[in-house]
Design a protein around this motif. Structure first.
Motif, PDB file in Angstrom:
ATOM      1  N   UNK A 118     -10.023  -0.703  -9.082  1.00  0.00           N
ATOM      2  CA  UNK A 118      -9.838  -1.205  -7.716  1.00  0.00           C
ATOM      3  C   UNK A 118      -8.931  -2.432  -7.721  1.00  0.00           C
ATOM      4  N   UNK A 119      -8.200  -2.615  -6.628  1.00  0.00           N
ATOM      5  CA  UNK A 119      -7.476  -3.859  -6.409  1.00  0.00           C
ATOM      6  C   UNK A 119      -8.504  -4.967  -6.192  1.00  0.00           C
ATOM      7  N   UNK A 120      -8.138  -6.235  -6.415  1.00  0.00           N
ATOM      8  CA  UNK A 120      -9.109  -7.329  -6.252  1.00  0.00           C
ATOM      9  C   UNK A 120      -9.748  -7.406  -4.867  1.00  0.00           C
ATOM     10  N   UNK A 121      -9.033  -6.955  -3.815  1.00  0.00           N
ATOM     11  CA  UNK A 121      -9.621  -7.000  -2.471  1.00  0.00           C
ATOM     12  C   UNK A 121     -10.501  -5.786  -2.174  1.00  0.00           C
ATOM     13  N   UNK A 122     -10.627  -4.876  -3.134  1.00  0.00           N
ATOM     14  CA  UNK A 122     -11.495  -3.688  -3.055  1.00  0.00           C
ATOM     15  C   UNK A 122     -11.102  -2.695  -1.957  1.00  0.00           C
ATOM     16  N   UNK A 173      -5.575   0.380  -7.991  1.00  0.00           N
ATOM     17  CA  UNK A 173      -4.446  -0.216  -8.702  1.00  0.00           C
ATOM     18  C   UNK A 173      -3.510   0.932  -9.110  1.00  0.00           C
ATOM     19  N   UNK A 174      -2.254   0.876  -8.708  1.00  0.00           N
ATOM     20  CA  UNK A 174      -1.321   1.956  -9.051  1.00  0.00           C
ATOM     21  C   UNK A 174      -1.264   2.200 -10.557  1.00  0.00           C
ATOM     22  N   UNK A 175      -1.252   3.466 -10.930  1.00  0.00           N
ATOM     23  CA  UNK A 175      -1.141   3.849 -12.334  1.00  0.00           C
ATOM     24  C   UNK A 175      -2.447   3.887 -13.100  1.00  0.00           C
TER      25      UNK A 175
END
Length: 158
Positions: free
Chosen positions: A118-122, A126-128
């Motif tokens: 996940x990105x930090x902001x959920x 995350x790409x890739x």
């Protein structure tokens, strides 16, 4: 599932006796069908398969909504108030793991089981980082649970 208020929050100290704390949302208004407008309805649909987590002083609920993206609910107190944030994707029956190294992992799917960071902001992946863990012929079900116990990762399916 489709009843409102939704996502009841309960607390137990022994998994036998439970105290009702409140709901994560009073109503789920995501368009005309949710308001029963123009002969539309979402009867029998709505919130399902929630994943409840606590990390660094914040309570999280990740939950699917039929025909919508996954919804993220956050609160500093399990009794609320809760804030709803729509995520960018729909992740079927997800489970979230806040790892020791600060990364946040998510597994999801039905028979085709996927994992990503996940990105930090959920709100997104995350790409890739997305990849398949199991494909449909491998026989995995749904209702996933991802754990890390004594340095080892475990994935359980219902």
């Amino acid at each position: 599932m489709h009843s409102m208020p939704g996502l009841p929050i309960l607390r137990s100290r022994d998994l036998v006796n439970w105290t009702f704390l409140g709901y994560a949302l009073d109503k789920l208004d995501l368009g005309p069908a949710f308001r029963l407008e123009n002969n539309q309805n979402v009867y029998g649909q709505g919130i399902w398969a929630p994943c409840f987590r606590f990390h660094n002083g914040t309570f999280y609920i990740f939950s699917n909504v039929n025909r919508q993206t996954t919804q993220l609910f956050t609160a500093n107190n399990p009794a609320g108030p809760w804030t709803r944030t729509p995520m960018k994707k729909s992740l079927h029956d997800l489970s979230v793991l806040f790892d020791d190294d600060g990364k946040i992992w998510v597994v999801w799917g039905y028979r085709d089981i996927r994992i990503a960071q996940f990105t930090p902001d959920l709100t997104d992946l995350v790409p890739g980082t997305e990849r398949a863990l199991f494909n449909q012929p491998d026989g995995m079900g749904e209702g996933l649970h991802l754990y890390k116990i004594k340095g080892k990762y475990f994935l359980r399916s219902e």
